[in-house]
Write a protein that holds these residues in place. Sequence first.
Motif, PDB file in Angstrom:
ATOM      1  N   ILE A  34       7.208   3.293   7.281  1.00 43.93           N
ATOM      2  CA  ILE A  34       7.368   2.150   6.381  1.00 43.93           C
ATOM      3  C   ILE A  34       8.844   1.974   6.120  1.00 43.93           C
ATOM      4  O   ILE A  34       9.515   2.896   5.686  1.00 43.93           O
ATOM      5  N   GLY A  35       9.345   0.790   6.381  1.00 44.39           N
ATOM      6  CA  GLY A  35      10.762   0.527   6.195  1.00 44.39           C
ATOM      7  C   GLY A  35      11.012  -0.531   5.153  1.00 44.39           C
ATOM      8  O   GLY A  35      10.208  -0.777   4.272  1.00 44.39           O
ATOM      9  N   THR A  62       0.820  -1.219   0.000  1.00 43.04           N
ATOM     10  CA  THR A  62       0.000   0.000   0.000  1.00 43.04           C
ATOM     11  C   THR A  62       0.852   1.266   0.000  1.00 43.04           C
ATOM     12  O   THR A  62       0.339   2.346   0.277  1.00 43.04           O
ATOM     13  N   CYS A  63       2.129   1.149  -0.321  1.00 42.74           N
ATOM     14  CA  CYS A  63       3.016   2.320  -0.293  1.00 42.74           C
ATOM     15  C   CYS A  63       2.472   3.475  -1.110  1.00 42.74           C
ATOM     16  O   CYS A  63       2.510   4.618  -0.674  1.00 42.74           O
ATOM     17  N   TRP A  64       1.992   3.189  -2.317  1.00 47.03           N
ATOM     18  CA  TRP A  64       1.525   4.268  -3.183  1.00 47.03           C
ATOM     19  C   TRP A  64       0.329   4.994  -2.570  1.00 47.03           C
ATOM     20  O   TRP A  64       0.285   6.219  -2.533  1.00 47.03           O
ATOM     21  N   GLU A  65      -0.625   4.236  -2.081  1.00 49.89           N
ATOM     22  CA  GLU A  65      -1.844   4.829  -1.533  1.00 49.89           C
ATOM     23  C   GLU A  65      -1.599   5.559  -0.219  1.00 49.89           C
ATOM     24  O   GLU A  65      -2.374   6.435   0.156  1.00 49.89           O
ATOM     25  N   SER A  81      12.519   8.121  -0.424  1.00 48.89           N
ATOM     26  CA  SER A  81      12.304   9.409   0.242  1.00 48.89           C
ATOM     27  C   SER A  81      10.830   9.824   0.229  1.00 48.89           C
ATOM     28  O   SER A  81      10.423  10.681   1.016  1.00 48.89           O
ATOM     29  N   ASP A  82      10.016   9.216  -0.642  1.00 45.48           N
ATOM     30  CA  ASP A  82       8.585   9.509  -0.681  1.00 45.48           C
ATOM     31  C   ASP A  82       7.770   8.630   0.262  1.00 45.48           C
ATOM     32  O   ASP A  82       6.566   8.838   0.413  1.00 45.48           O
ATOM     33  N   LEU A  83       8.409   7.653   0.892  1.00 46.02           N
ATOM     34  CA  LEU A  83       7.694   6.757   1.798  1.00 46.02           C
ATOM     35  C   LEU A  83       7.386   7.434   3.118  1.00 46.02           C
ATOM     36  O   LEU A  83       8.195   8.224   3.605  1.00 46.02           O
TER      37      LEU A  83
END
Length: 174
Positions: free
Chosen positions: A96-97, A30-33, A90-92
Amino acid sequence: MISEHEIVHIGRIQRTHGTKGELQCRMLNTCWEDNDATFIILNVNSIYVPFRVTDWRTKGSEDVLLTLQGVNSEQHALRYVGTEAYMLRSDLPENIGIATDFGSLTGYTLCDTEHGVLGTITAIDTSTMNTLVQLDNGILLPLYEDFVAEADEQAKVLTVRLPKGLINNECDII
């Protein structure tokens, strides 16, 4: 130039959607959302190429429909079908790792909190709903974010807490 260490694998472009260049991306997580990123990185001919996302929406529980700047036709969009999709680390969000970036775990030593070293990760299989890690001893194990106890990027060690019953005391997979 974008390096592998700057990105997180988030999915794969499955197909075009419509005639105006929209792409359907099957997401691995779900990183993008969960963020406000404006770029997606596609692996085009082994080069990580950033694309500005001008619009996106979810389609079902696993797919996202993306409109990329400059991709305005189905013909142009077809060039990217089958490519792997990434986003910049850098956008995370901060919480979240590496656990969400299963694609970059190849070469890590996999340890269980109870049973110790299980082997070295040689491959990651994300072709099904369940992400599987293959170890150098041939063992396949499921891997979920919830299993990850610790990830040491410098030492290349992934420590997991596997469910009881998945491995016995001799570290054999049941």
